[in-house]
Design an enzyme around this catalytic site. Structure first.
Site, PDB file in Angstrom:
ATOM      1  N   SER A 409      -8.467  -3.954   3.362  1.00 21.60           N
ATOM      2  CA  SER A 409      -7.477  -2.918   3.102  1.00 21.60           C
ATOM      3  C   SER A 409      -7.090  -2.868   1.635  1.00 21.60           C
ATOM      4  O   SER A 409      -6.535  -1.890   1.176  1.00 21.60           O
ATOM      5  CB  SER A 409      -6.250  -3.109   3.978  1.00 21.60           C
ATOM      6  N   HIS A 430     -12.212   1.268   7.587  1.00 17.26           N
ATOM      7  CA  HIS A 430     -10.831   0.820   7.646  1.00 17.26           C
ATOM      8  C   HIS A 430     -10.164   1.296   8.927  1.00 17.26           C
ATOM      9  O   HIS A 430      -9.859   2.474   9.087  1.00 17.26           O
ATOM     10  CB  HIS A 430     -10.069   1.320   6.411  1.00 17.26           C
ATOM     11  N   GLU A 442     -10.650   5.287   8.573  1.00 12.54           N
ATOM     12  CA  GLU A 442     -10.918   5.702   7.200  1.00 12.54           C
ATOM     13  C   GLU A 442     -12.280   5.155   6.808  1.00 12.54           C
ATOM     14  O   GLU A 442     -12.513   3.955   6.860  1.00 12.54           O
ATOM     15  CB  GLU A 442      -9.840   5.159   6.251  1.00 12.54           C
ATOM     16  N   ASN A 480      -2.266   4.591   3.613  1.00 14.33           N
ATOM     17  CA  ASN A 480      -1.294   3.657   3.051  1.00 14.33           C
ATOM     18  C   ASN A 480      -0.833   4.106   1.674  1.00 14.33           C
ATOM     19  O   ASN A 480       0.316   3.913   1.292  1.00 14.33           O
ATOM     20  CB  ASN A 480      -1.879   2.242   2.984  1.00 14.33           C
TER      21      ASN A 480
HETATM   22  C1  LIG Z   1      -8.071  -4.387   8.428  1.00 14.62           C
HETATM   23  O1  LIG Z   1      -7.229  -3.278   8.178  1.00 14.62           O
HETATM   24  C2  LIG Z   1      -5.935  -3.371   8.730  1.00 14.62           C
HETATM   25  C3  LIG Z   1      -5.199  -2.124   8.468  1.00 14.62           C
HETATM   26  O2  LIG Z   1      -4.899  -1.960   7.113  1.00 14.62           O
HETATM   27  C4  LIG Z   1      -5.199  -4.547   8.162  1.00 14.62           C
HETATM   28  O3  LIG Z   1      -3.952  -4.668   8.828  1.00 14.62           O
HETATM   29  C5  LIG Z   1      -5.993  -5.778   8.379  1.00 14.62           C
HETATM   30  O4  LIG Z   1      -5.369  -6.828   7.696  1.00 14.62           O
HETATM   31  C6  LIG Z   1      -7.409  -5.622   7.880  1.00 14.62           C
HETATM   32  N1  LIG Z   1      -8.095  -6.778   8.300  1.00 14.62           N
HETATM   33  C7  LIG Z   1      -8.859  -7.452   7.535  1.00 14.62           C
HETATM   34  C8  LIG Z   1      -9.324  -8.692   8.133  1.00 14.62           C
HETATM   35  O5  LIG Z   1      -9.207  -7.069   6.442  1.00 14.62           O
END
Ligand SMILES: *[C@@H]1O[C@H](CO)[C@@H](O)[C@H](O)[C@H]1NC(C)=O
Ligand SMILES: NC(=O)c1ccc[n+]([C@@H]2O[C@H](COP(=O)([O-])OP(=O)(O)OC[C@H]3O[C@@H](n4cnc5c(N)ncnc54)[C@H](O)[C@@H]3O)[C@@H](O)[C@H]2O)c1
Ligand SMILES: *[C@@H]1O[C@H](CO)[C@@H](O)[C@H](O)[C@H]1NC(C)=O
Ligand SMILES: *[C@@H]1O[C@H](CO)[C@@H](O)[C@H](O)[C@H]1NC(C)=O
Ligand SMILES: *[C@@H]1O[C@H](CO)[C@@H](O)[C@H](O)[C@H]1NC(C)=O
Ligand SMILES: CC(=O)N[C@H]1CO[C@H](CO)[C@@H](O)[C@@H]1O
Length: 707
Positions: A409, A430, A442, A480
């Site tokens: 993210s 995403h 996304e 975001n």
């Molecule tokens: C994946 O994306 C979500 C949403 O932004 C976020 O909450 C999460 O931490 C992300 N997970 C990883 C492991 O990057």
């Protein structure tokens, strides 16, 4: 005779309805036609009125036919009142106008898989071709209201038990059965029934009044900002109380008002915007076909990884879940299992389907089985050197066609891929948490991502029932980033005297699922501060730095998980205001060196809304101007699907344009003078306001659609 209009009758255009009327008139004139069967090409019936014609009716370029032309003149006076019986033979869909036409026939035969429903309320209108009158008379008032208010279709067997159809047969018997049925009616071996004058299914008046009252109360509670469901109930009531003809005219009056309403315009915009996200210039117009993706690997079985795995196996993909050790692996697999089990508990999944779905998932601790995966989605912790290591490993173990996707993210994808030679197949996927529930995906491309990889991921996104939106690789991507000023503006107001709970109340009344403070409690202060810091670091000039949340963290508050945040939470997680909050706010106010502003201390709901959402509009303009998004409508969808912005307001920029760029610009400029640079409108907005142009009319947007 068989009426089978040229375009499958899939969508009803006025021209189709006119030709339907002409065909009927001809059939009634001809002596060799005894009875009529109405069907679509290959038995498929109709998905309803052509929604793309709405835009024309709204802006006056398509002349709307005179009031009651379709519902009274064609469906009632020509079809239903005809001297010859007609039977609808329905396969595929009979939705909206399609079902309304079928209900005007004297009997309906369908297949088991046919879907029948009146989903018009989803578009801000009501069933306008007699649906509000005939459905209650065929299935009873209570069920008819439920079908219309929820927009949920029923299938063949249920339709039969409800009385909506008269027989369910296999597709190859469909037209013959309908033909026989029509002749039987003609020869009085079967009742020849006009739906409009049936009364046996209608509840007695006192009971009917109770049902209507209950439906109104429930609608007011569930959709307090929407008028059209109530107007739909009014039209139904008119028919019950004053008779079906009065009801038809009431329906026609209401339809004319609703089709030009802001709600209808907004929902129609969202309908097409959602379908338009998969049109990406320079990517989806190159004639590329999505490659077949069968096996997907996921790295990391945390909350996100297990949610993504759940979404994938639910759509029939084979999934390999890789973790670093057996404990974590079992944890991840357990979460997927629990996600599925909750469906079994709710009754939306059978045990058999559960077993079959879960068998698609395999847990592993090494890369051995990565030899035949078509896509990898990485969802490990946010640590750049770790991710770089992973991507160079993936390059070694995965086949060369395999797409390498990351759910990062915050980290720049170009950095992740820096040490590989595979930058053309590195892409962001995403998801929003929980990934098997939230509808948005996304798709983040870098300058090196190949169009083929994007086309493949778009296809996968649609197959797992997400709405994919393609964006560029800035901090926070689309959602975001657009919404970071949402919390920051709220904090700025609170430090200057606006009440926390009043803010949340104004925002939820507008239609957001929750206000910014309740949201902070839900995601947790840890996450809120981490993301906030990202923006403060990346956009220092336009970030508002508040100490309020860190001060509350010192008091061991972390939001809902600790049962104390901006609200207090009881055992059932019900939130109530916290009188102690004042103390933290006062401290934060002192640290910010600001005092209570008497004006901000008693803002109207409208002012609260504008001071919180106009900064979001500003940032959304920037995202558009920087080319992060392909088009304004994509950002509308991103806000609706990712943040729960109310779809009946059309998305953030569509809503902003309904207020006007000049107005928003002037309000922001005024606040910037009083409360500082945070509120300064961006150059893109200034430019639009000067020209009096809509914010969504991006200059270099080559595929702006009319709607
Ligand atoms: C994946 O994306 C979500 C949403 O932004 C976020 O909450 C999460 O931490 C992300 N997970 C990883 C492991 O990057
Ligand atoms: N609907 C949602 O809330 C939602 C949420 C997340 C993801 N998705 C995904 O988005 C995609 C679209 O979803 P959907 O469920 O709405 O299905 P869909 O796109 O197939 O459309 C639904 C209905 O609209 C009709 N339709 C399409 N264009 C029309 C027009 N011009 N005039 C009249 N009718 C028209 C279609 O015939 C169909 O019956 C799917 O991939 C879905 O999985 C949808
Ligand atoms: C990030 O990952 C690398 C490589 O795996 C590791 O050495 C480092 O300690 C991690 N950093 C943090 C902050 O966890
Ligand atoms: C709008 O964007 C400008 C930068 O172009 C920034 O200075 C300003 O703080 C932003 N305003 C709001 C209200 O977010
Ligand atoms: C649109 O124009 C802006 C500024 O002129 C530019 O930065 C951006 O890349 C362009 N976007 C697209 C999609 O071409
Ligand atoms: C905001 C951001 O991270 N942008 C990066 C996107 O990727 C390009 C290279 O592909 C970088 O130059 C940008 O810095």
């Amino acid at each position: 005779m068989r009426i089978c209009p040229e375009n499958n009758l899939l969508f009803l255009f006025f021209s189709v309805l006119n030709s339907l009327k002409e065909s009927y008139e001809q059939a009634l004139r001809r002596d060799d036609v005894k009875a009529i069967v109405l069907t679509g090409a290959k038995g498929k019936f109709s998905g309803g009125f052509d929604i793309s014609a709405f835009g024309g009716i709204q802006d006056g370029t398509t002349p709307a036919p005179k009031r009651g032309y379709v519902s009274v003149e064609i469906l009632s006076d020509t079809m239903e009142a005809a001297r010859k019986p007609s039977v609808a033979a329905i396969d595929g869909l009979a939705l909206g106008g399609g079902l309304e036409v079928a209900m005007a026939c004297h009997a309906r035969i369908s297949t088991r898989t046919t879907q029948l429903g009146l989903p018009e309320l989803q578009l801000g209108i009501l069933p306008g071709f007699g649906g509000t009158q005939r459905l209650p008379r065929l299935v009873g008032l209570a069920k008819a209201l439920e079908m219309m208010l929820t927009s949920k279709p029923v299938k063949g067997e249920e339709a039969l038990s409800l009385g909506l159809v008269d027989a369910v047969v296999s597709p190859n018997e469909l037209v013959d059965t309908a033909r026989r049925w029509a002749i039987d009616m003609l020869e009085r071996r079967k009742p020849w029934v006009s739906s409009l004058y049936k009364t046996d299914k209608l509840e007695p008046l006192p009971e009917a009044r109770e049902i209507l009252k209950f439906a109104r109360a429930q609608t007011r509670r569930q959709a307090p900002n929407l008028k059209h469901p109530l107007l739909c109930i009014d039209a139904v009531e008119e028919g019950i109380v004053s008779g079906p003809v009065a009801g038809l005219w009431k329906e026609a009056d209401v339809f004319d008002i609703l089709v030009k309403s802001d709600t209808c315009r907004s929902l129609v915009h969202i309908f097409f915007a959602q379908r338009g996200t998969t049109k990406v210039p320079g990517v989806t117009d190159l004639g590329l076909k999505p490659r077949k993706i069968k096996n997907v690997a996921i790295l990391g079985g945390g909350l996100m990884g297990s949610g993504i795995a759940t979404a994938l196996i639910l759509s029939g993909y084979s999934v390999i879940l890789k973790e670093v050790n057996n404990d974590f692996l079992q944890g991840g697999l357990g979460r997927v299992k629990a996600n599925l089990q909750s469906r079994v508990k709710k009754g939306s999944m059978t045990q058999e389907k559960f077993d079959k779905t879960l068998s698609l998932l395999k847990g592993v601790l090494d890369y051995d089985s990565f030899r035949n995966v078509d896509m990898v989605i990485e969802a490990v912790i946010e640590n750049i050197s770790l991710k770089q290591q992973i991507f160079s490993d993936l390059e070694k173990y995965c086949p060369p066609h395999c797409i390498l996707a990351s759910n990062t993210s915050t980290i720049d994808l170009s950095l992740i891929g820096e040490k590989t030679k595979s930058q053309d197949r590195i892409i962001g996927a995403h998801f929003f948490s929980p990934a098997h529930v939230m509808p948005l995906l996304e798709i983040v491309r870098t300058q090196k991502t190949s169009p083929q990889a994007i086309v493949d991921l778009l296809d996968l996104g649609k197959k797992i029932k997400k709405t994919p939106v393609v964006v560029g690789n800035c901090t926070g991507f689309a959602v975001n980033r657009m919404f970071f000023p949402y919390t920051q503006a709220a904090l700025l107001l609170v430090e200057r005297g606006t009440d926390v709970y009043q803010i949340d109340k104004a925002i939820t009344k507008f239609g957001m699922p929750m206000g910014p403070f309740r949201l902070c409690d839900l995601v947790g202060f840890g996450v809120a501060v981490a993301t906030g810091t990202q923006f403060v670091m990346n956009f220092p000039e336009r970030s508002y730095k508040s100490m309020l949340i860190p001060l509350m963290q010192e008091d061991k508050r972390a939001g809902e998980t600790t049962r104390r945040g901006f609200y207090l939470y009881d055992n059932k997680r019900k939130a109530s205001p916290d009188p102690e909050l004042k103390k933290f706010i006062e401290k934060a106010r002192d640290m910010a060196g600001v005092g209570i502003d008497p004006k901000l201390a008693k803002l109207s709901e409208k002012d609260i809304l504008e001071m919180i959402f106009f900064p979001v509009v500003n940032e959304t303009c920037r995202v558009l101007a920087e080319g992060i998004a392909v088009k304004a409508a994509d950002l509308d969808i991103a806000g609706v699907m990712g943040m729960g912005f109310p779809p009946y307001r059309g998305g953030i920029l569509f809503w902003a344009d309904s207020l006007g760029s000049k107005y928003i610009f002037s309000r922001l400029s005024l606040w910037a003078k009083t409360y500082g640079g945070f509120f300064e409108p961006c150059p893109y907005m200034a430019d639009k306001a000067a020209k009096g142009a809509p914010l969504s009319s991006s200059n270099n947007d080559s595929m702006q659609s009319r709607l």
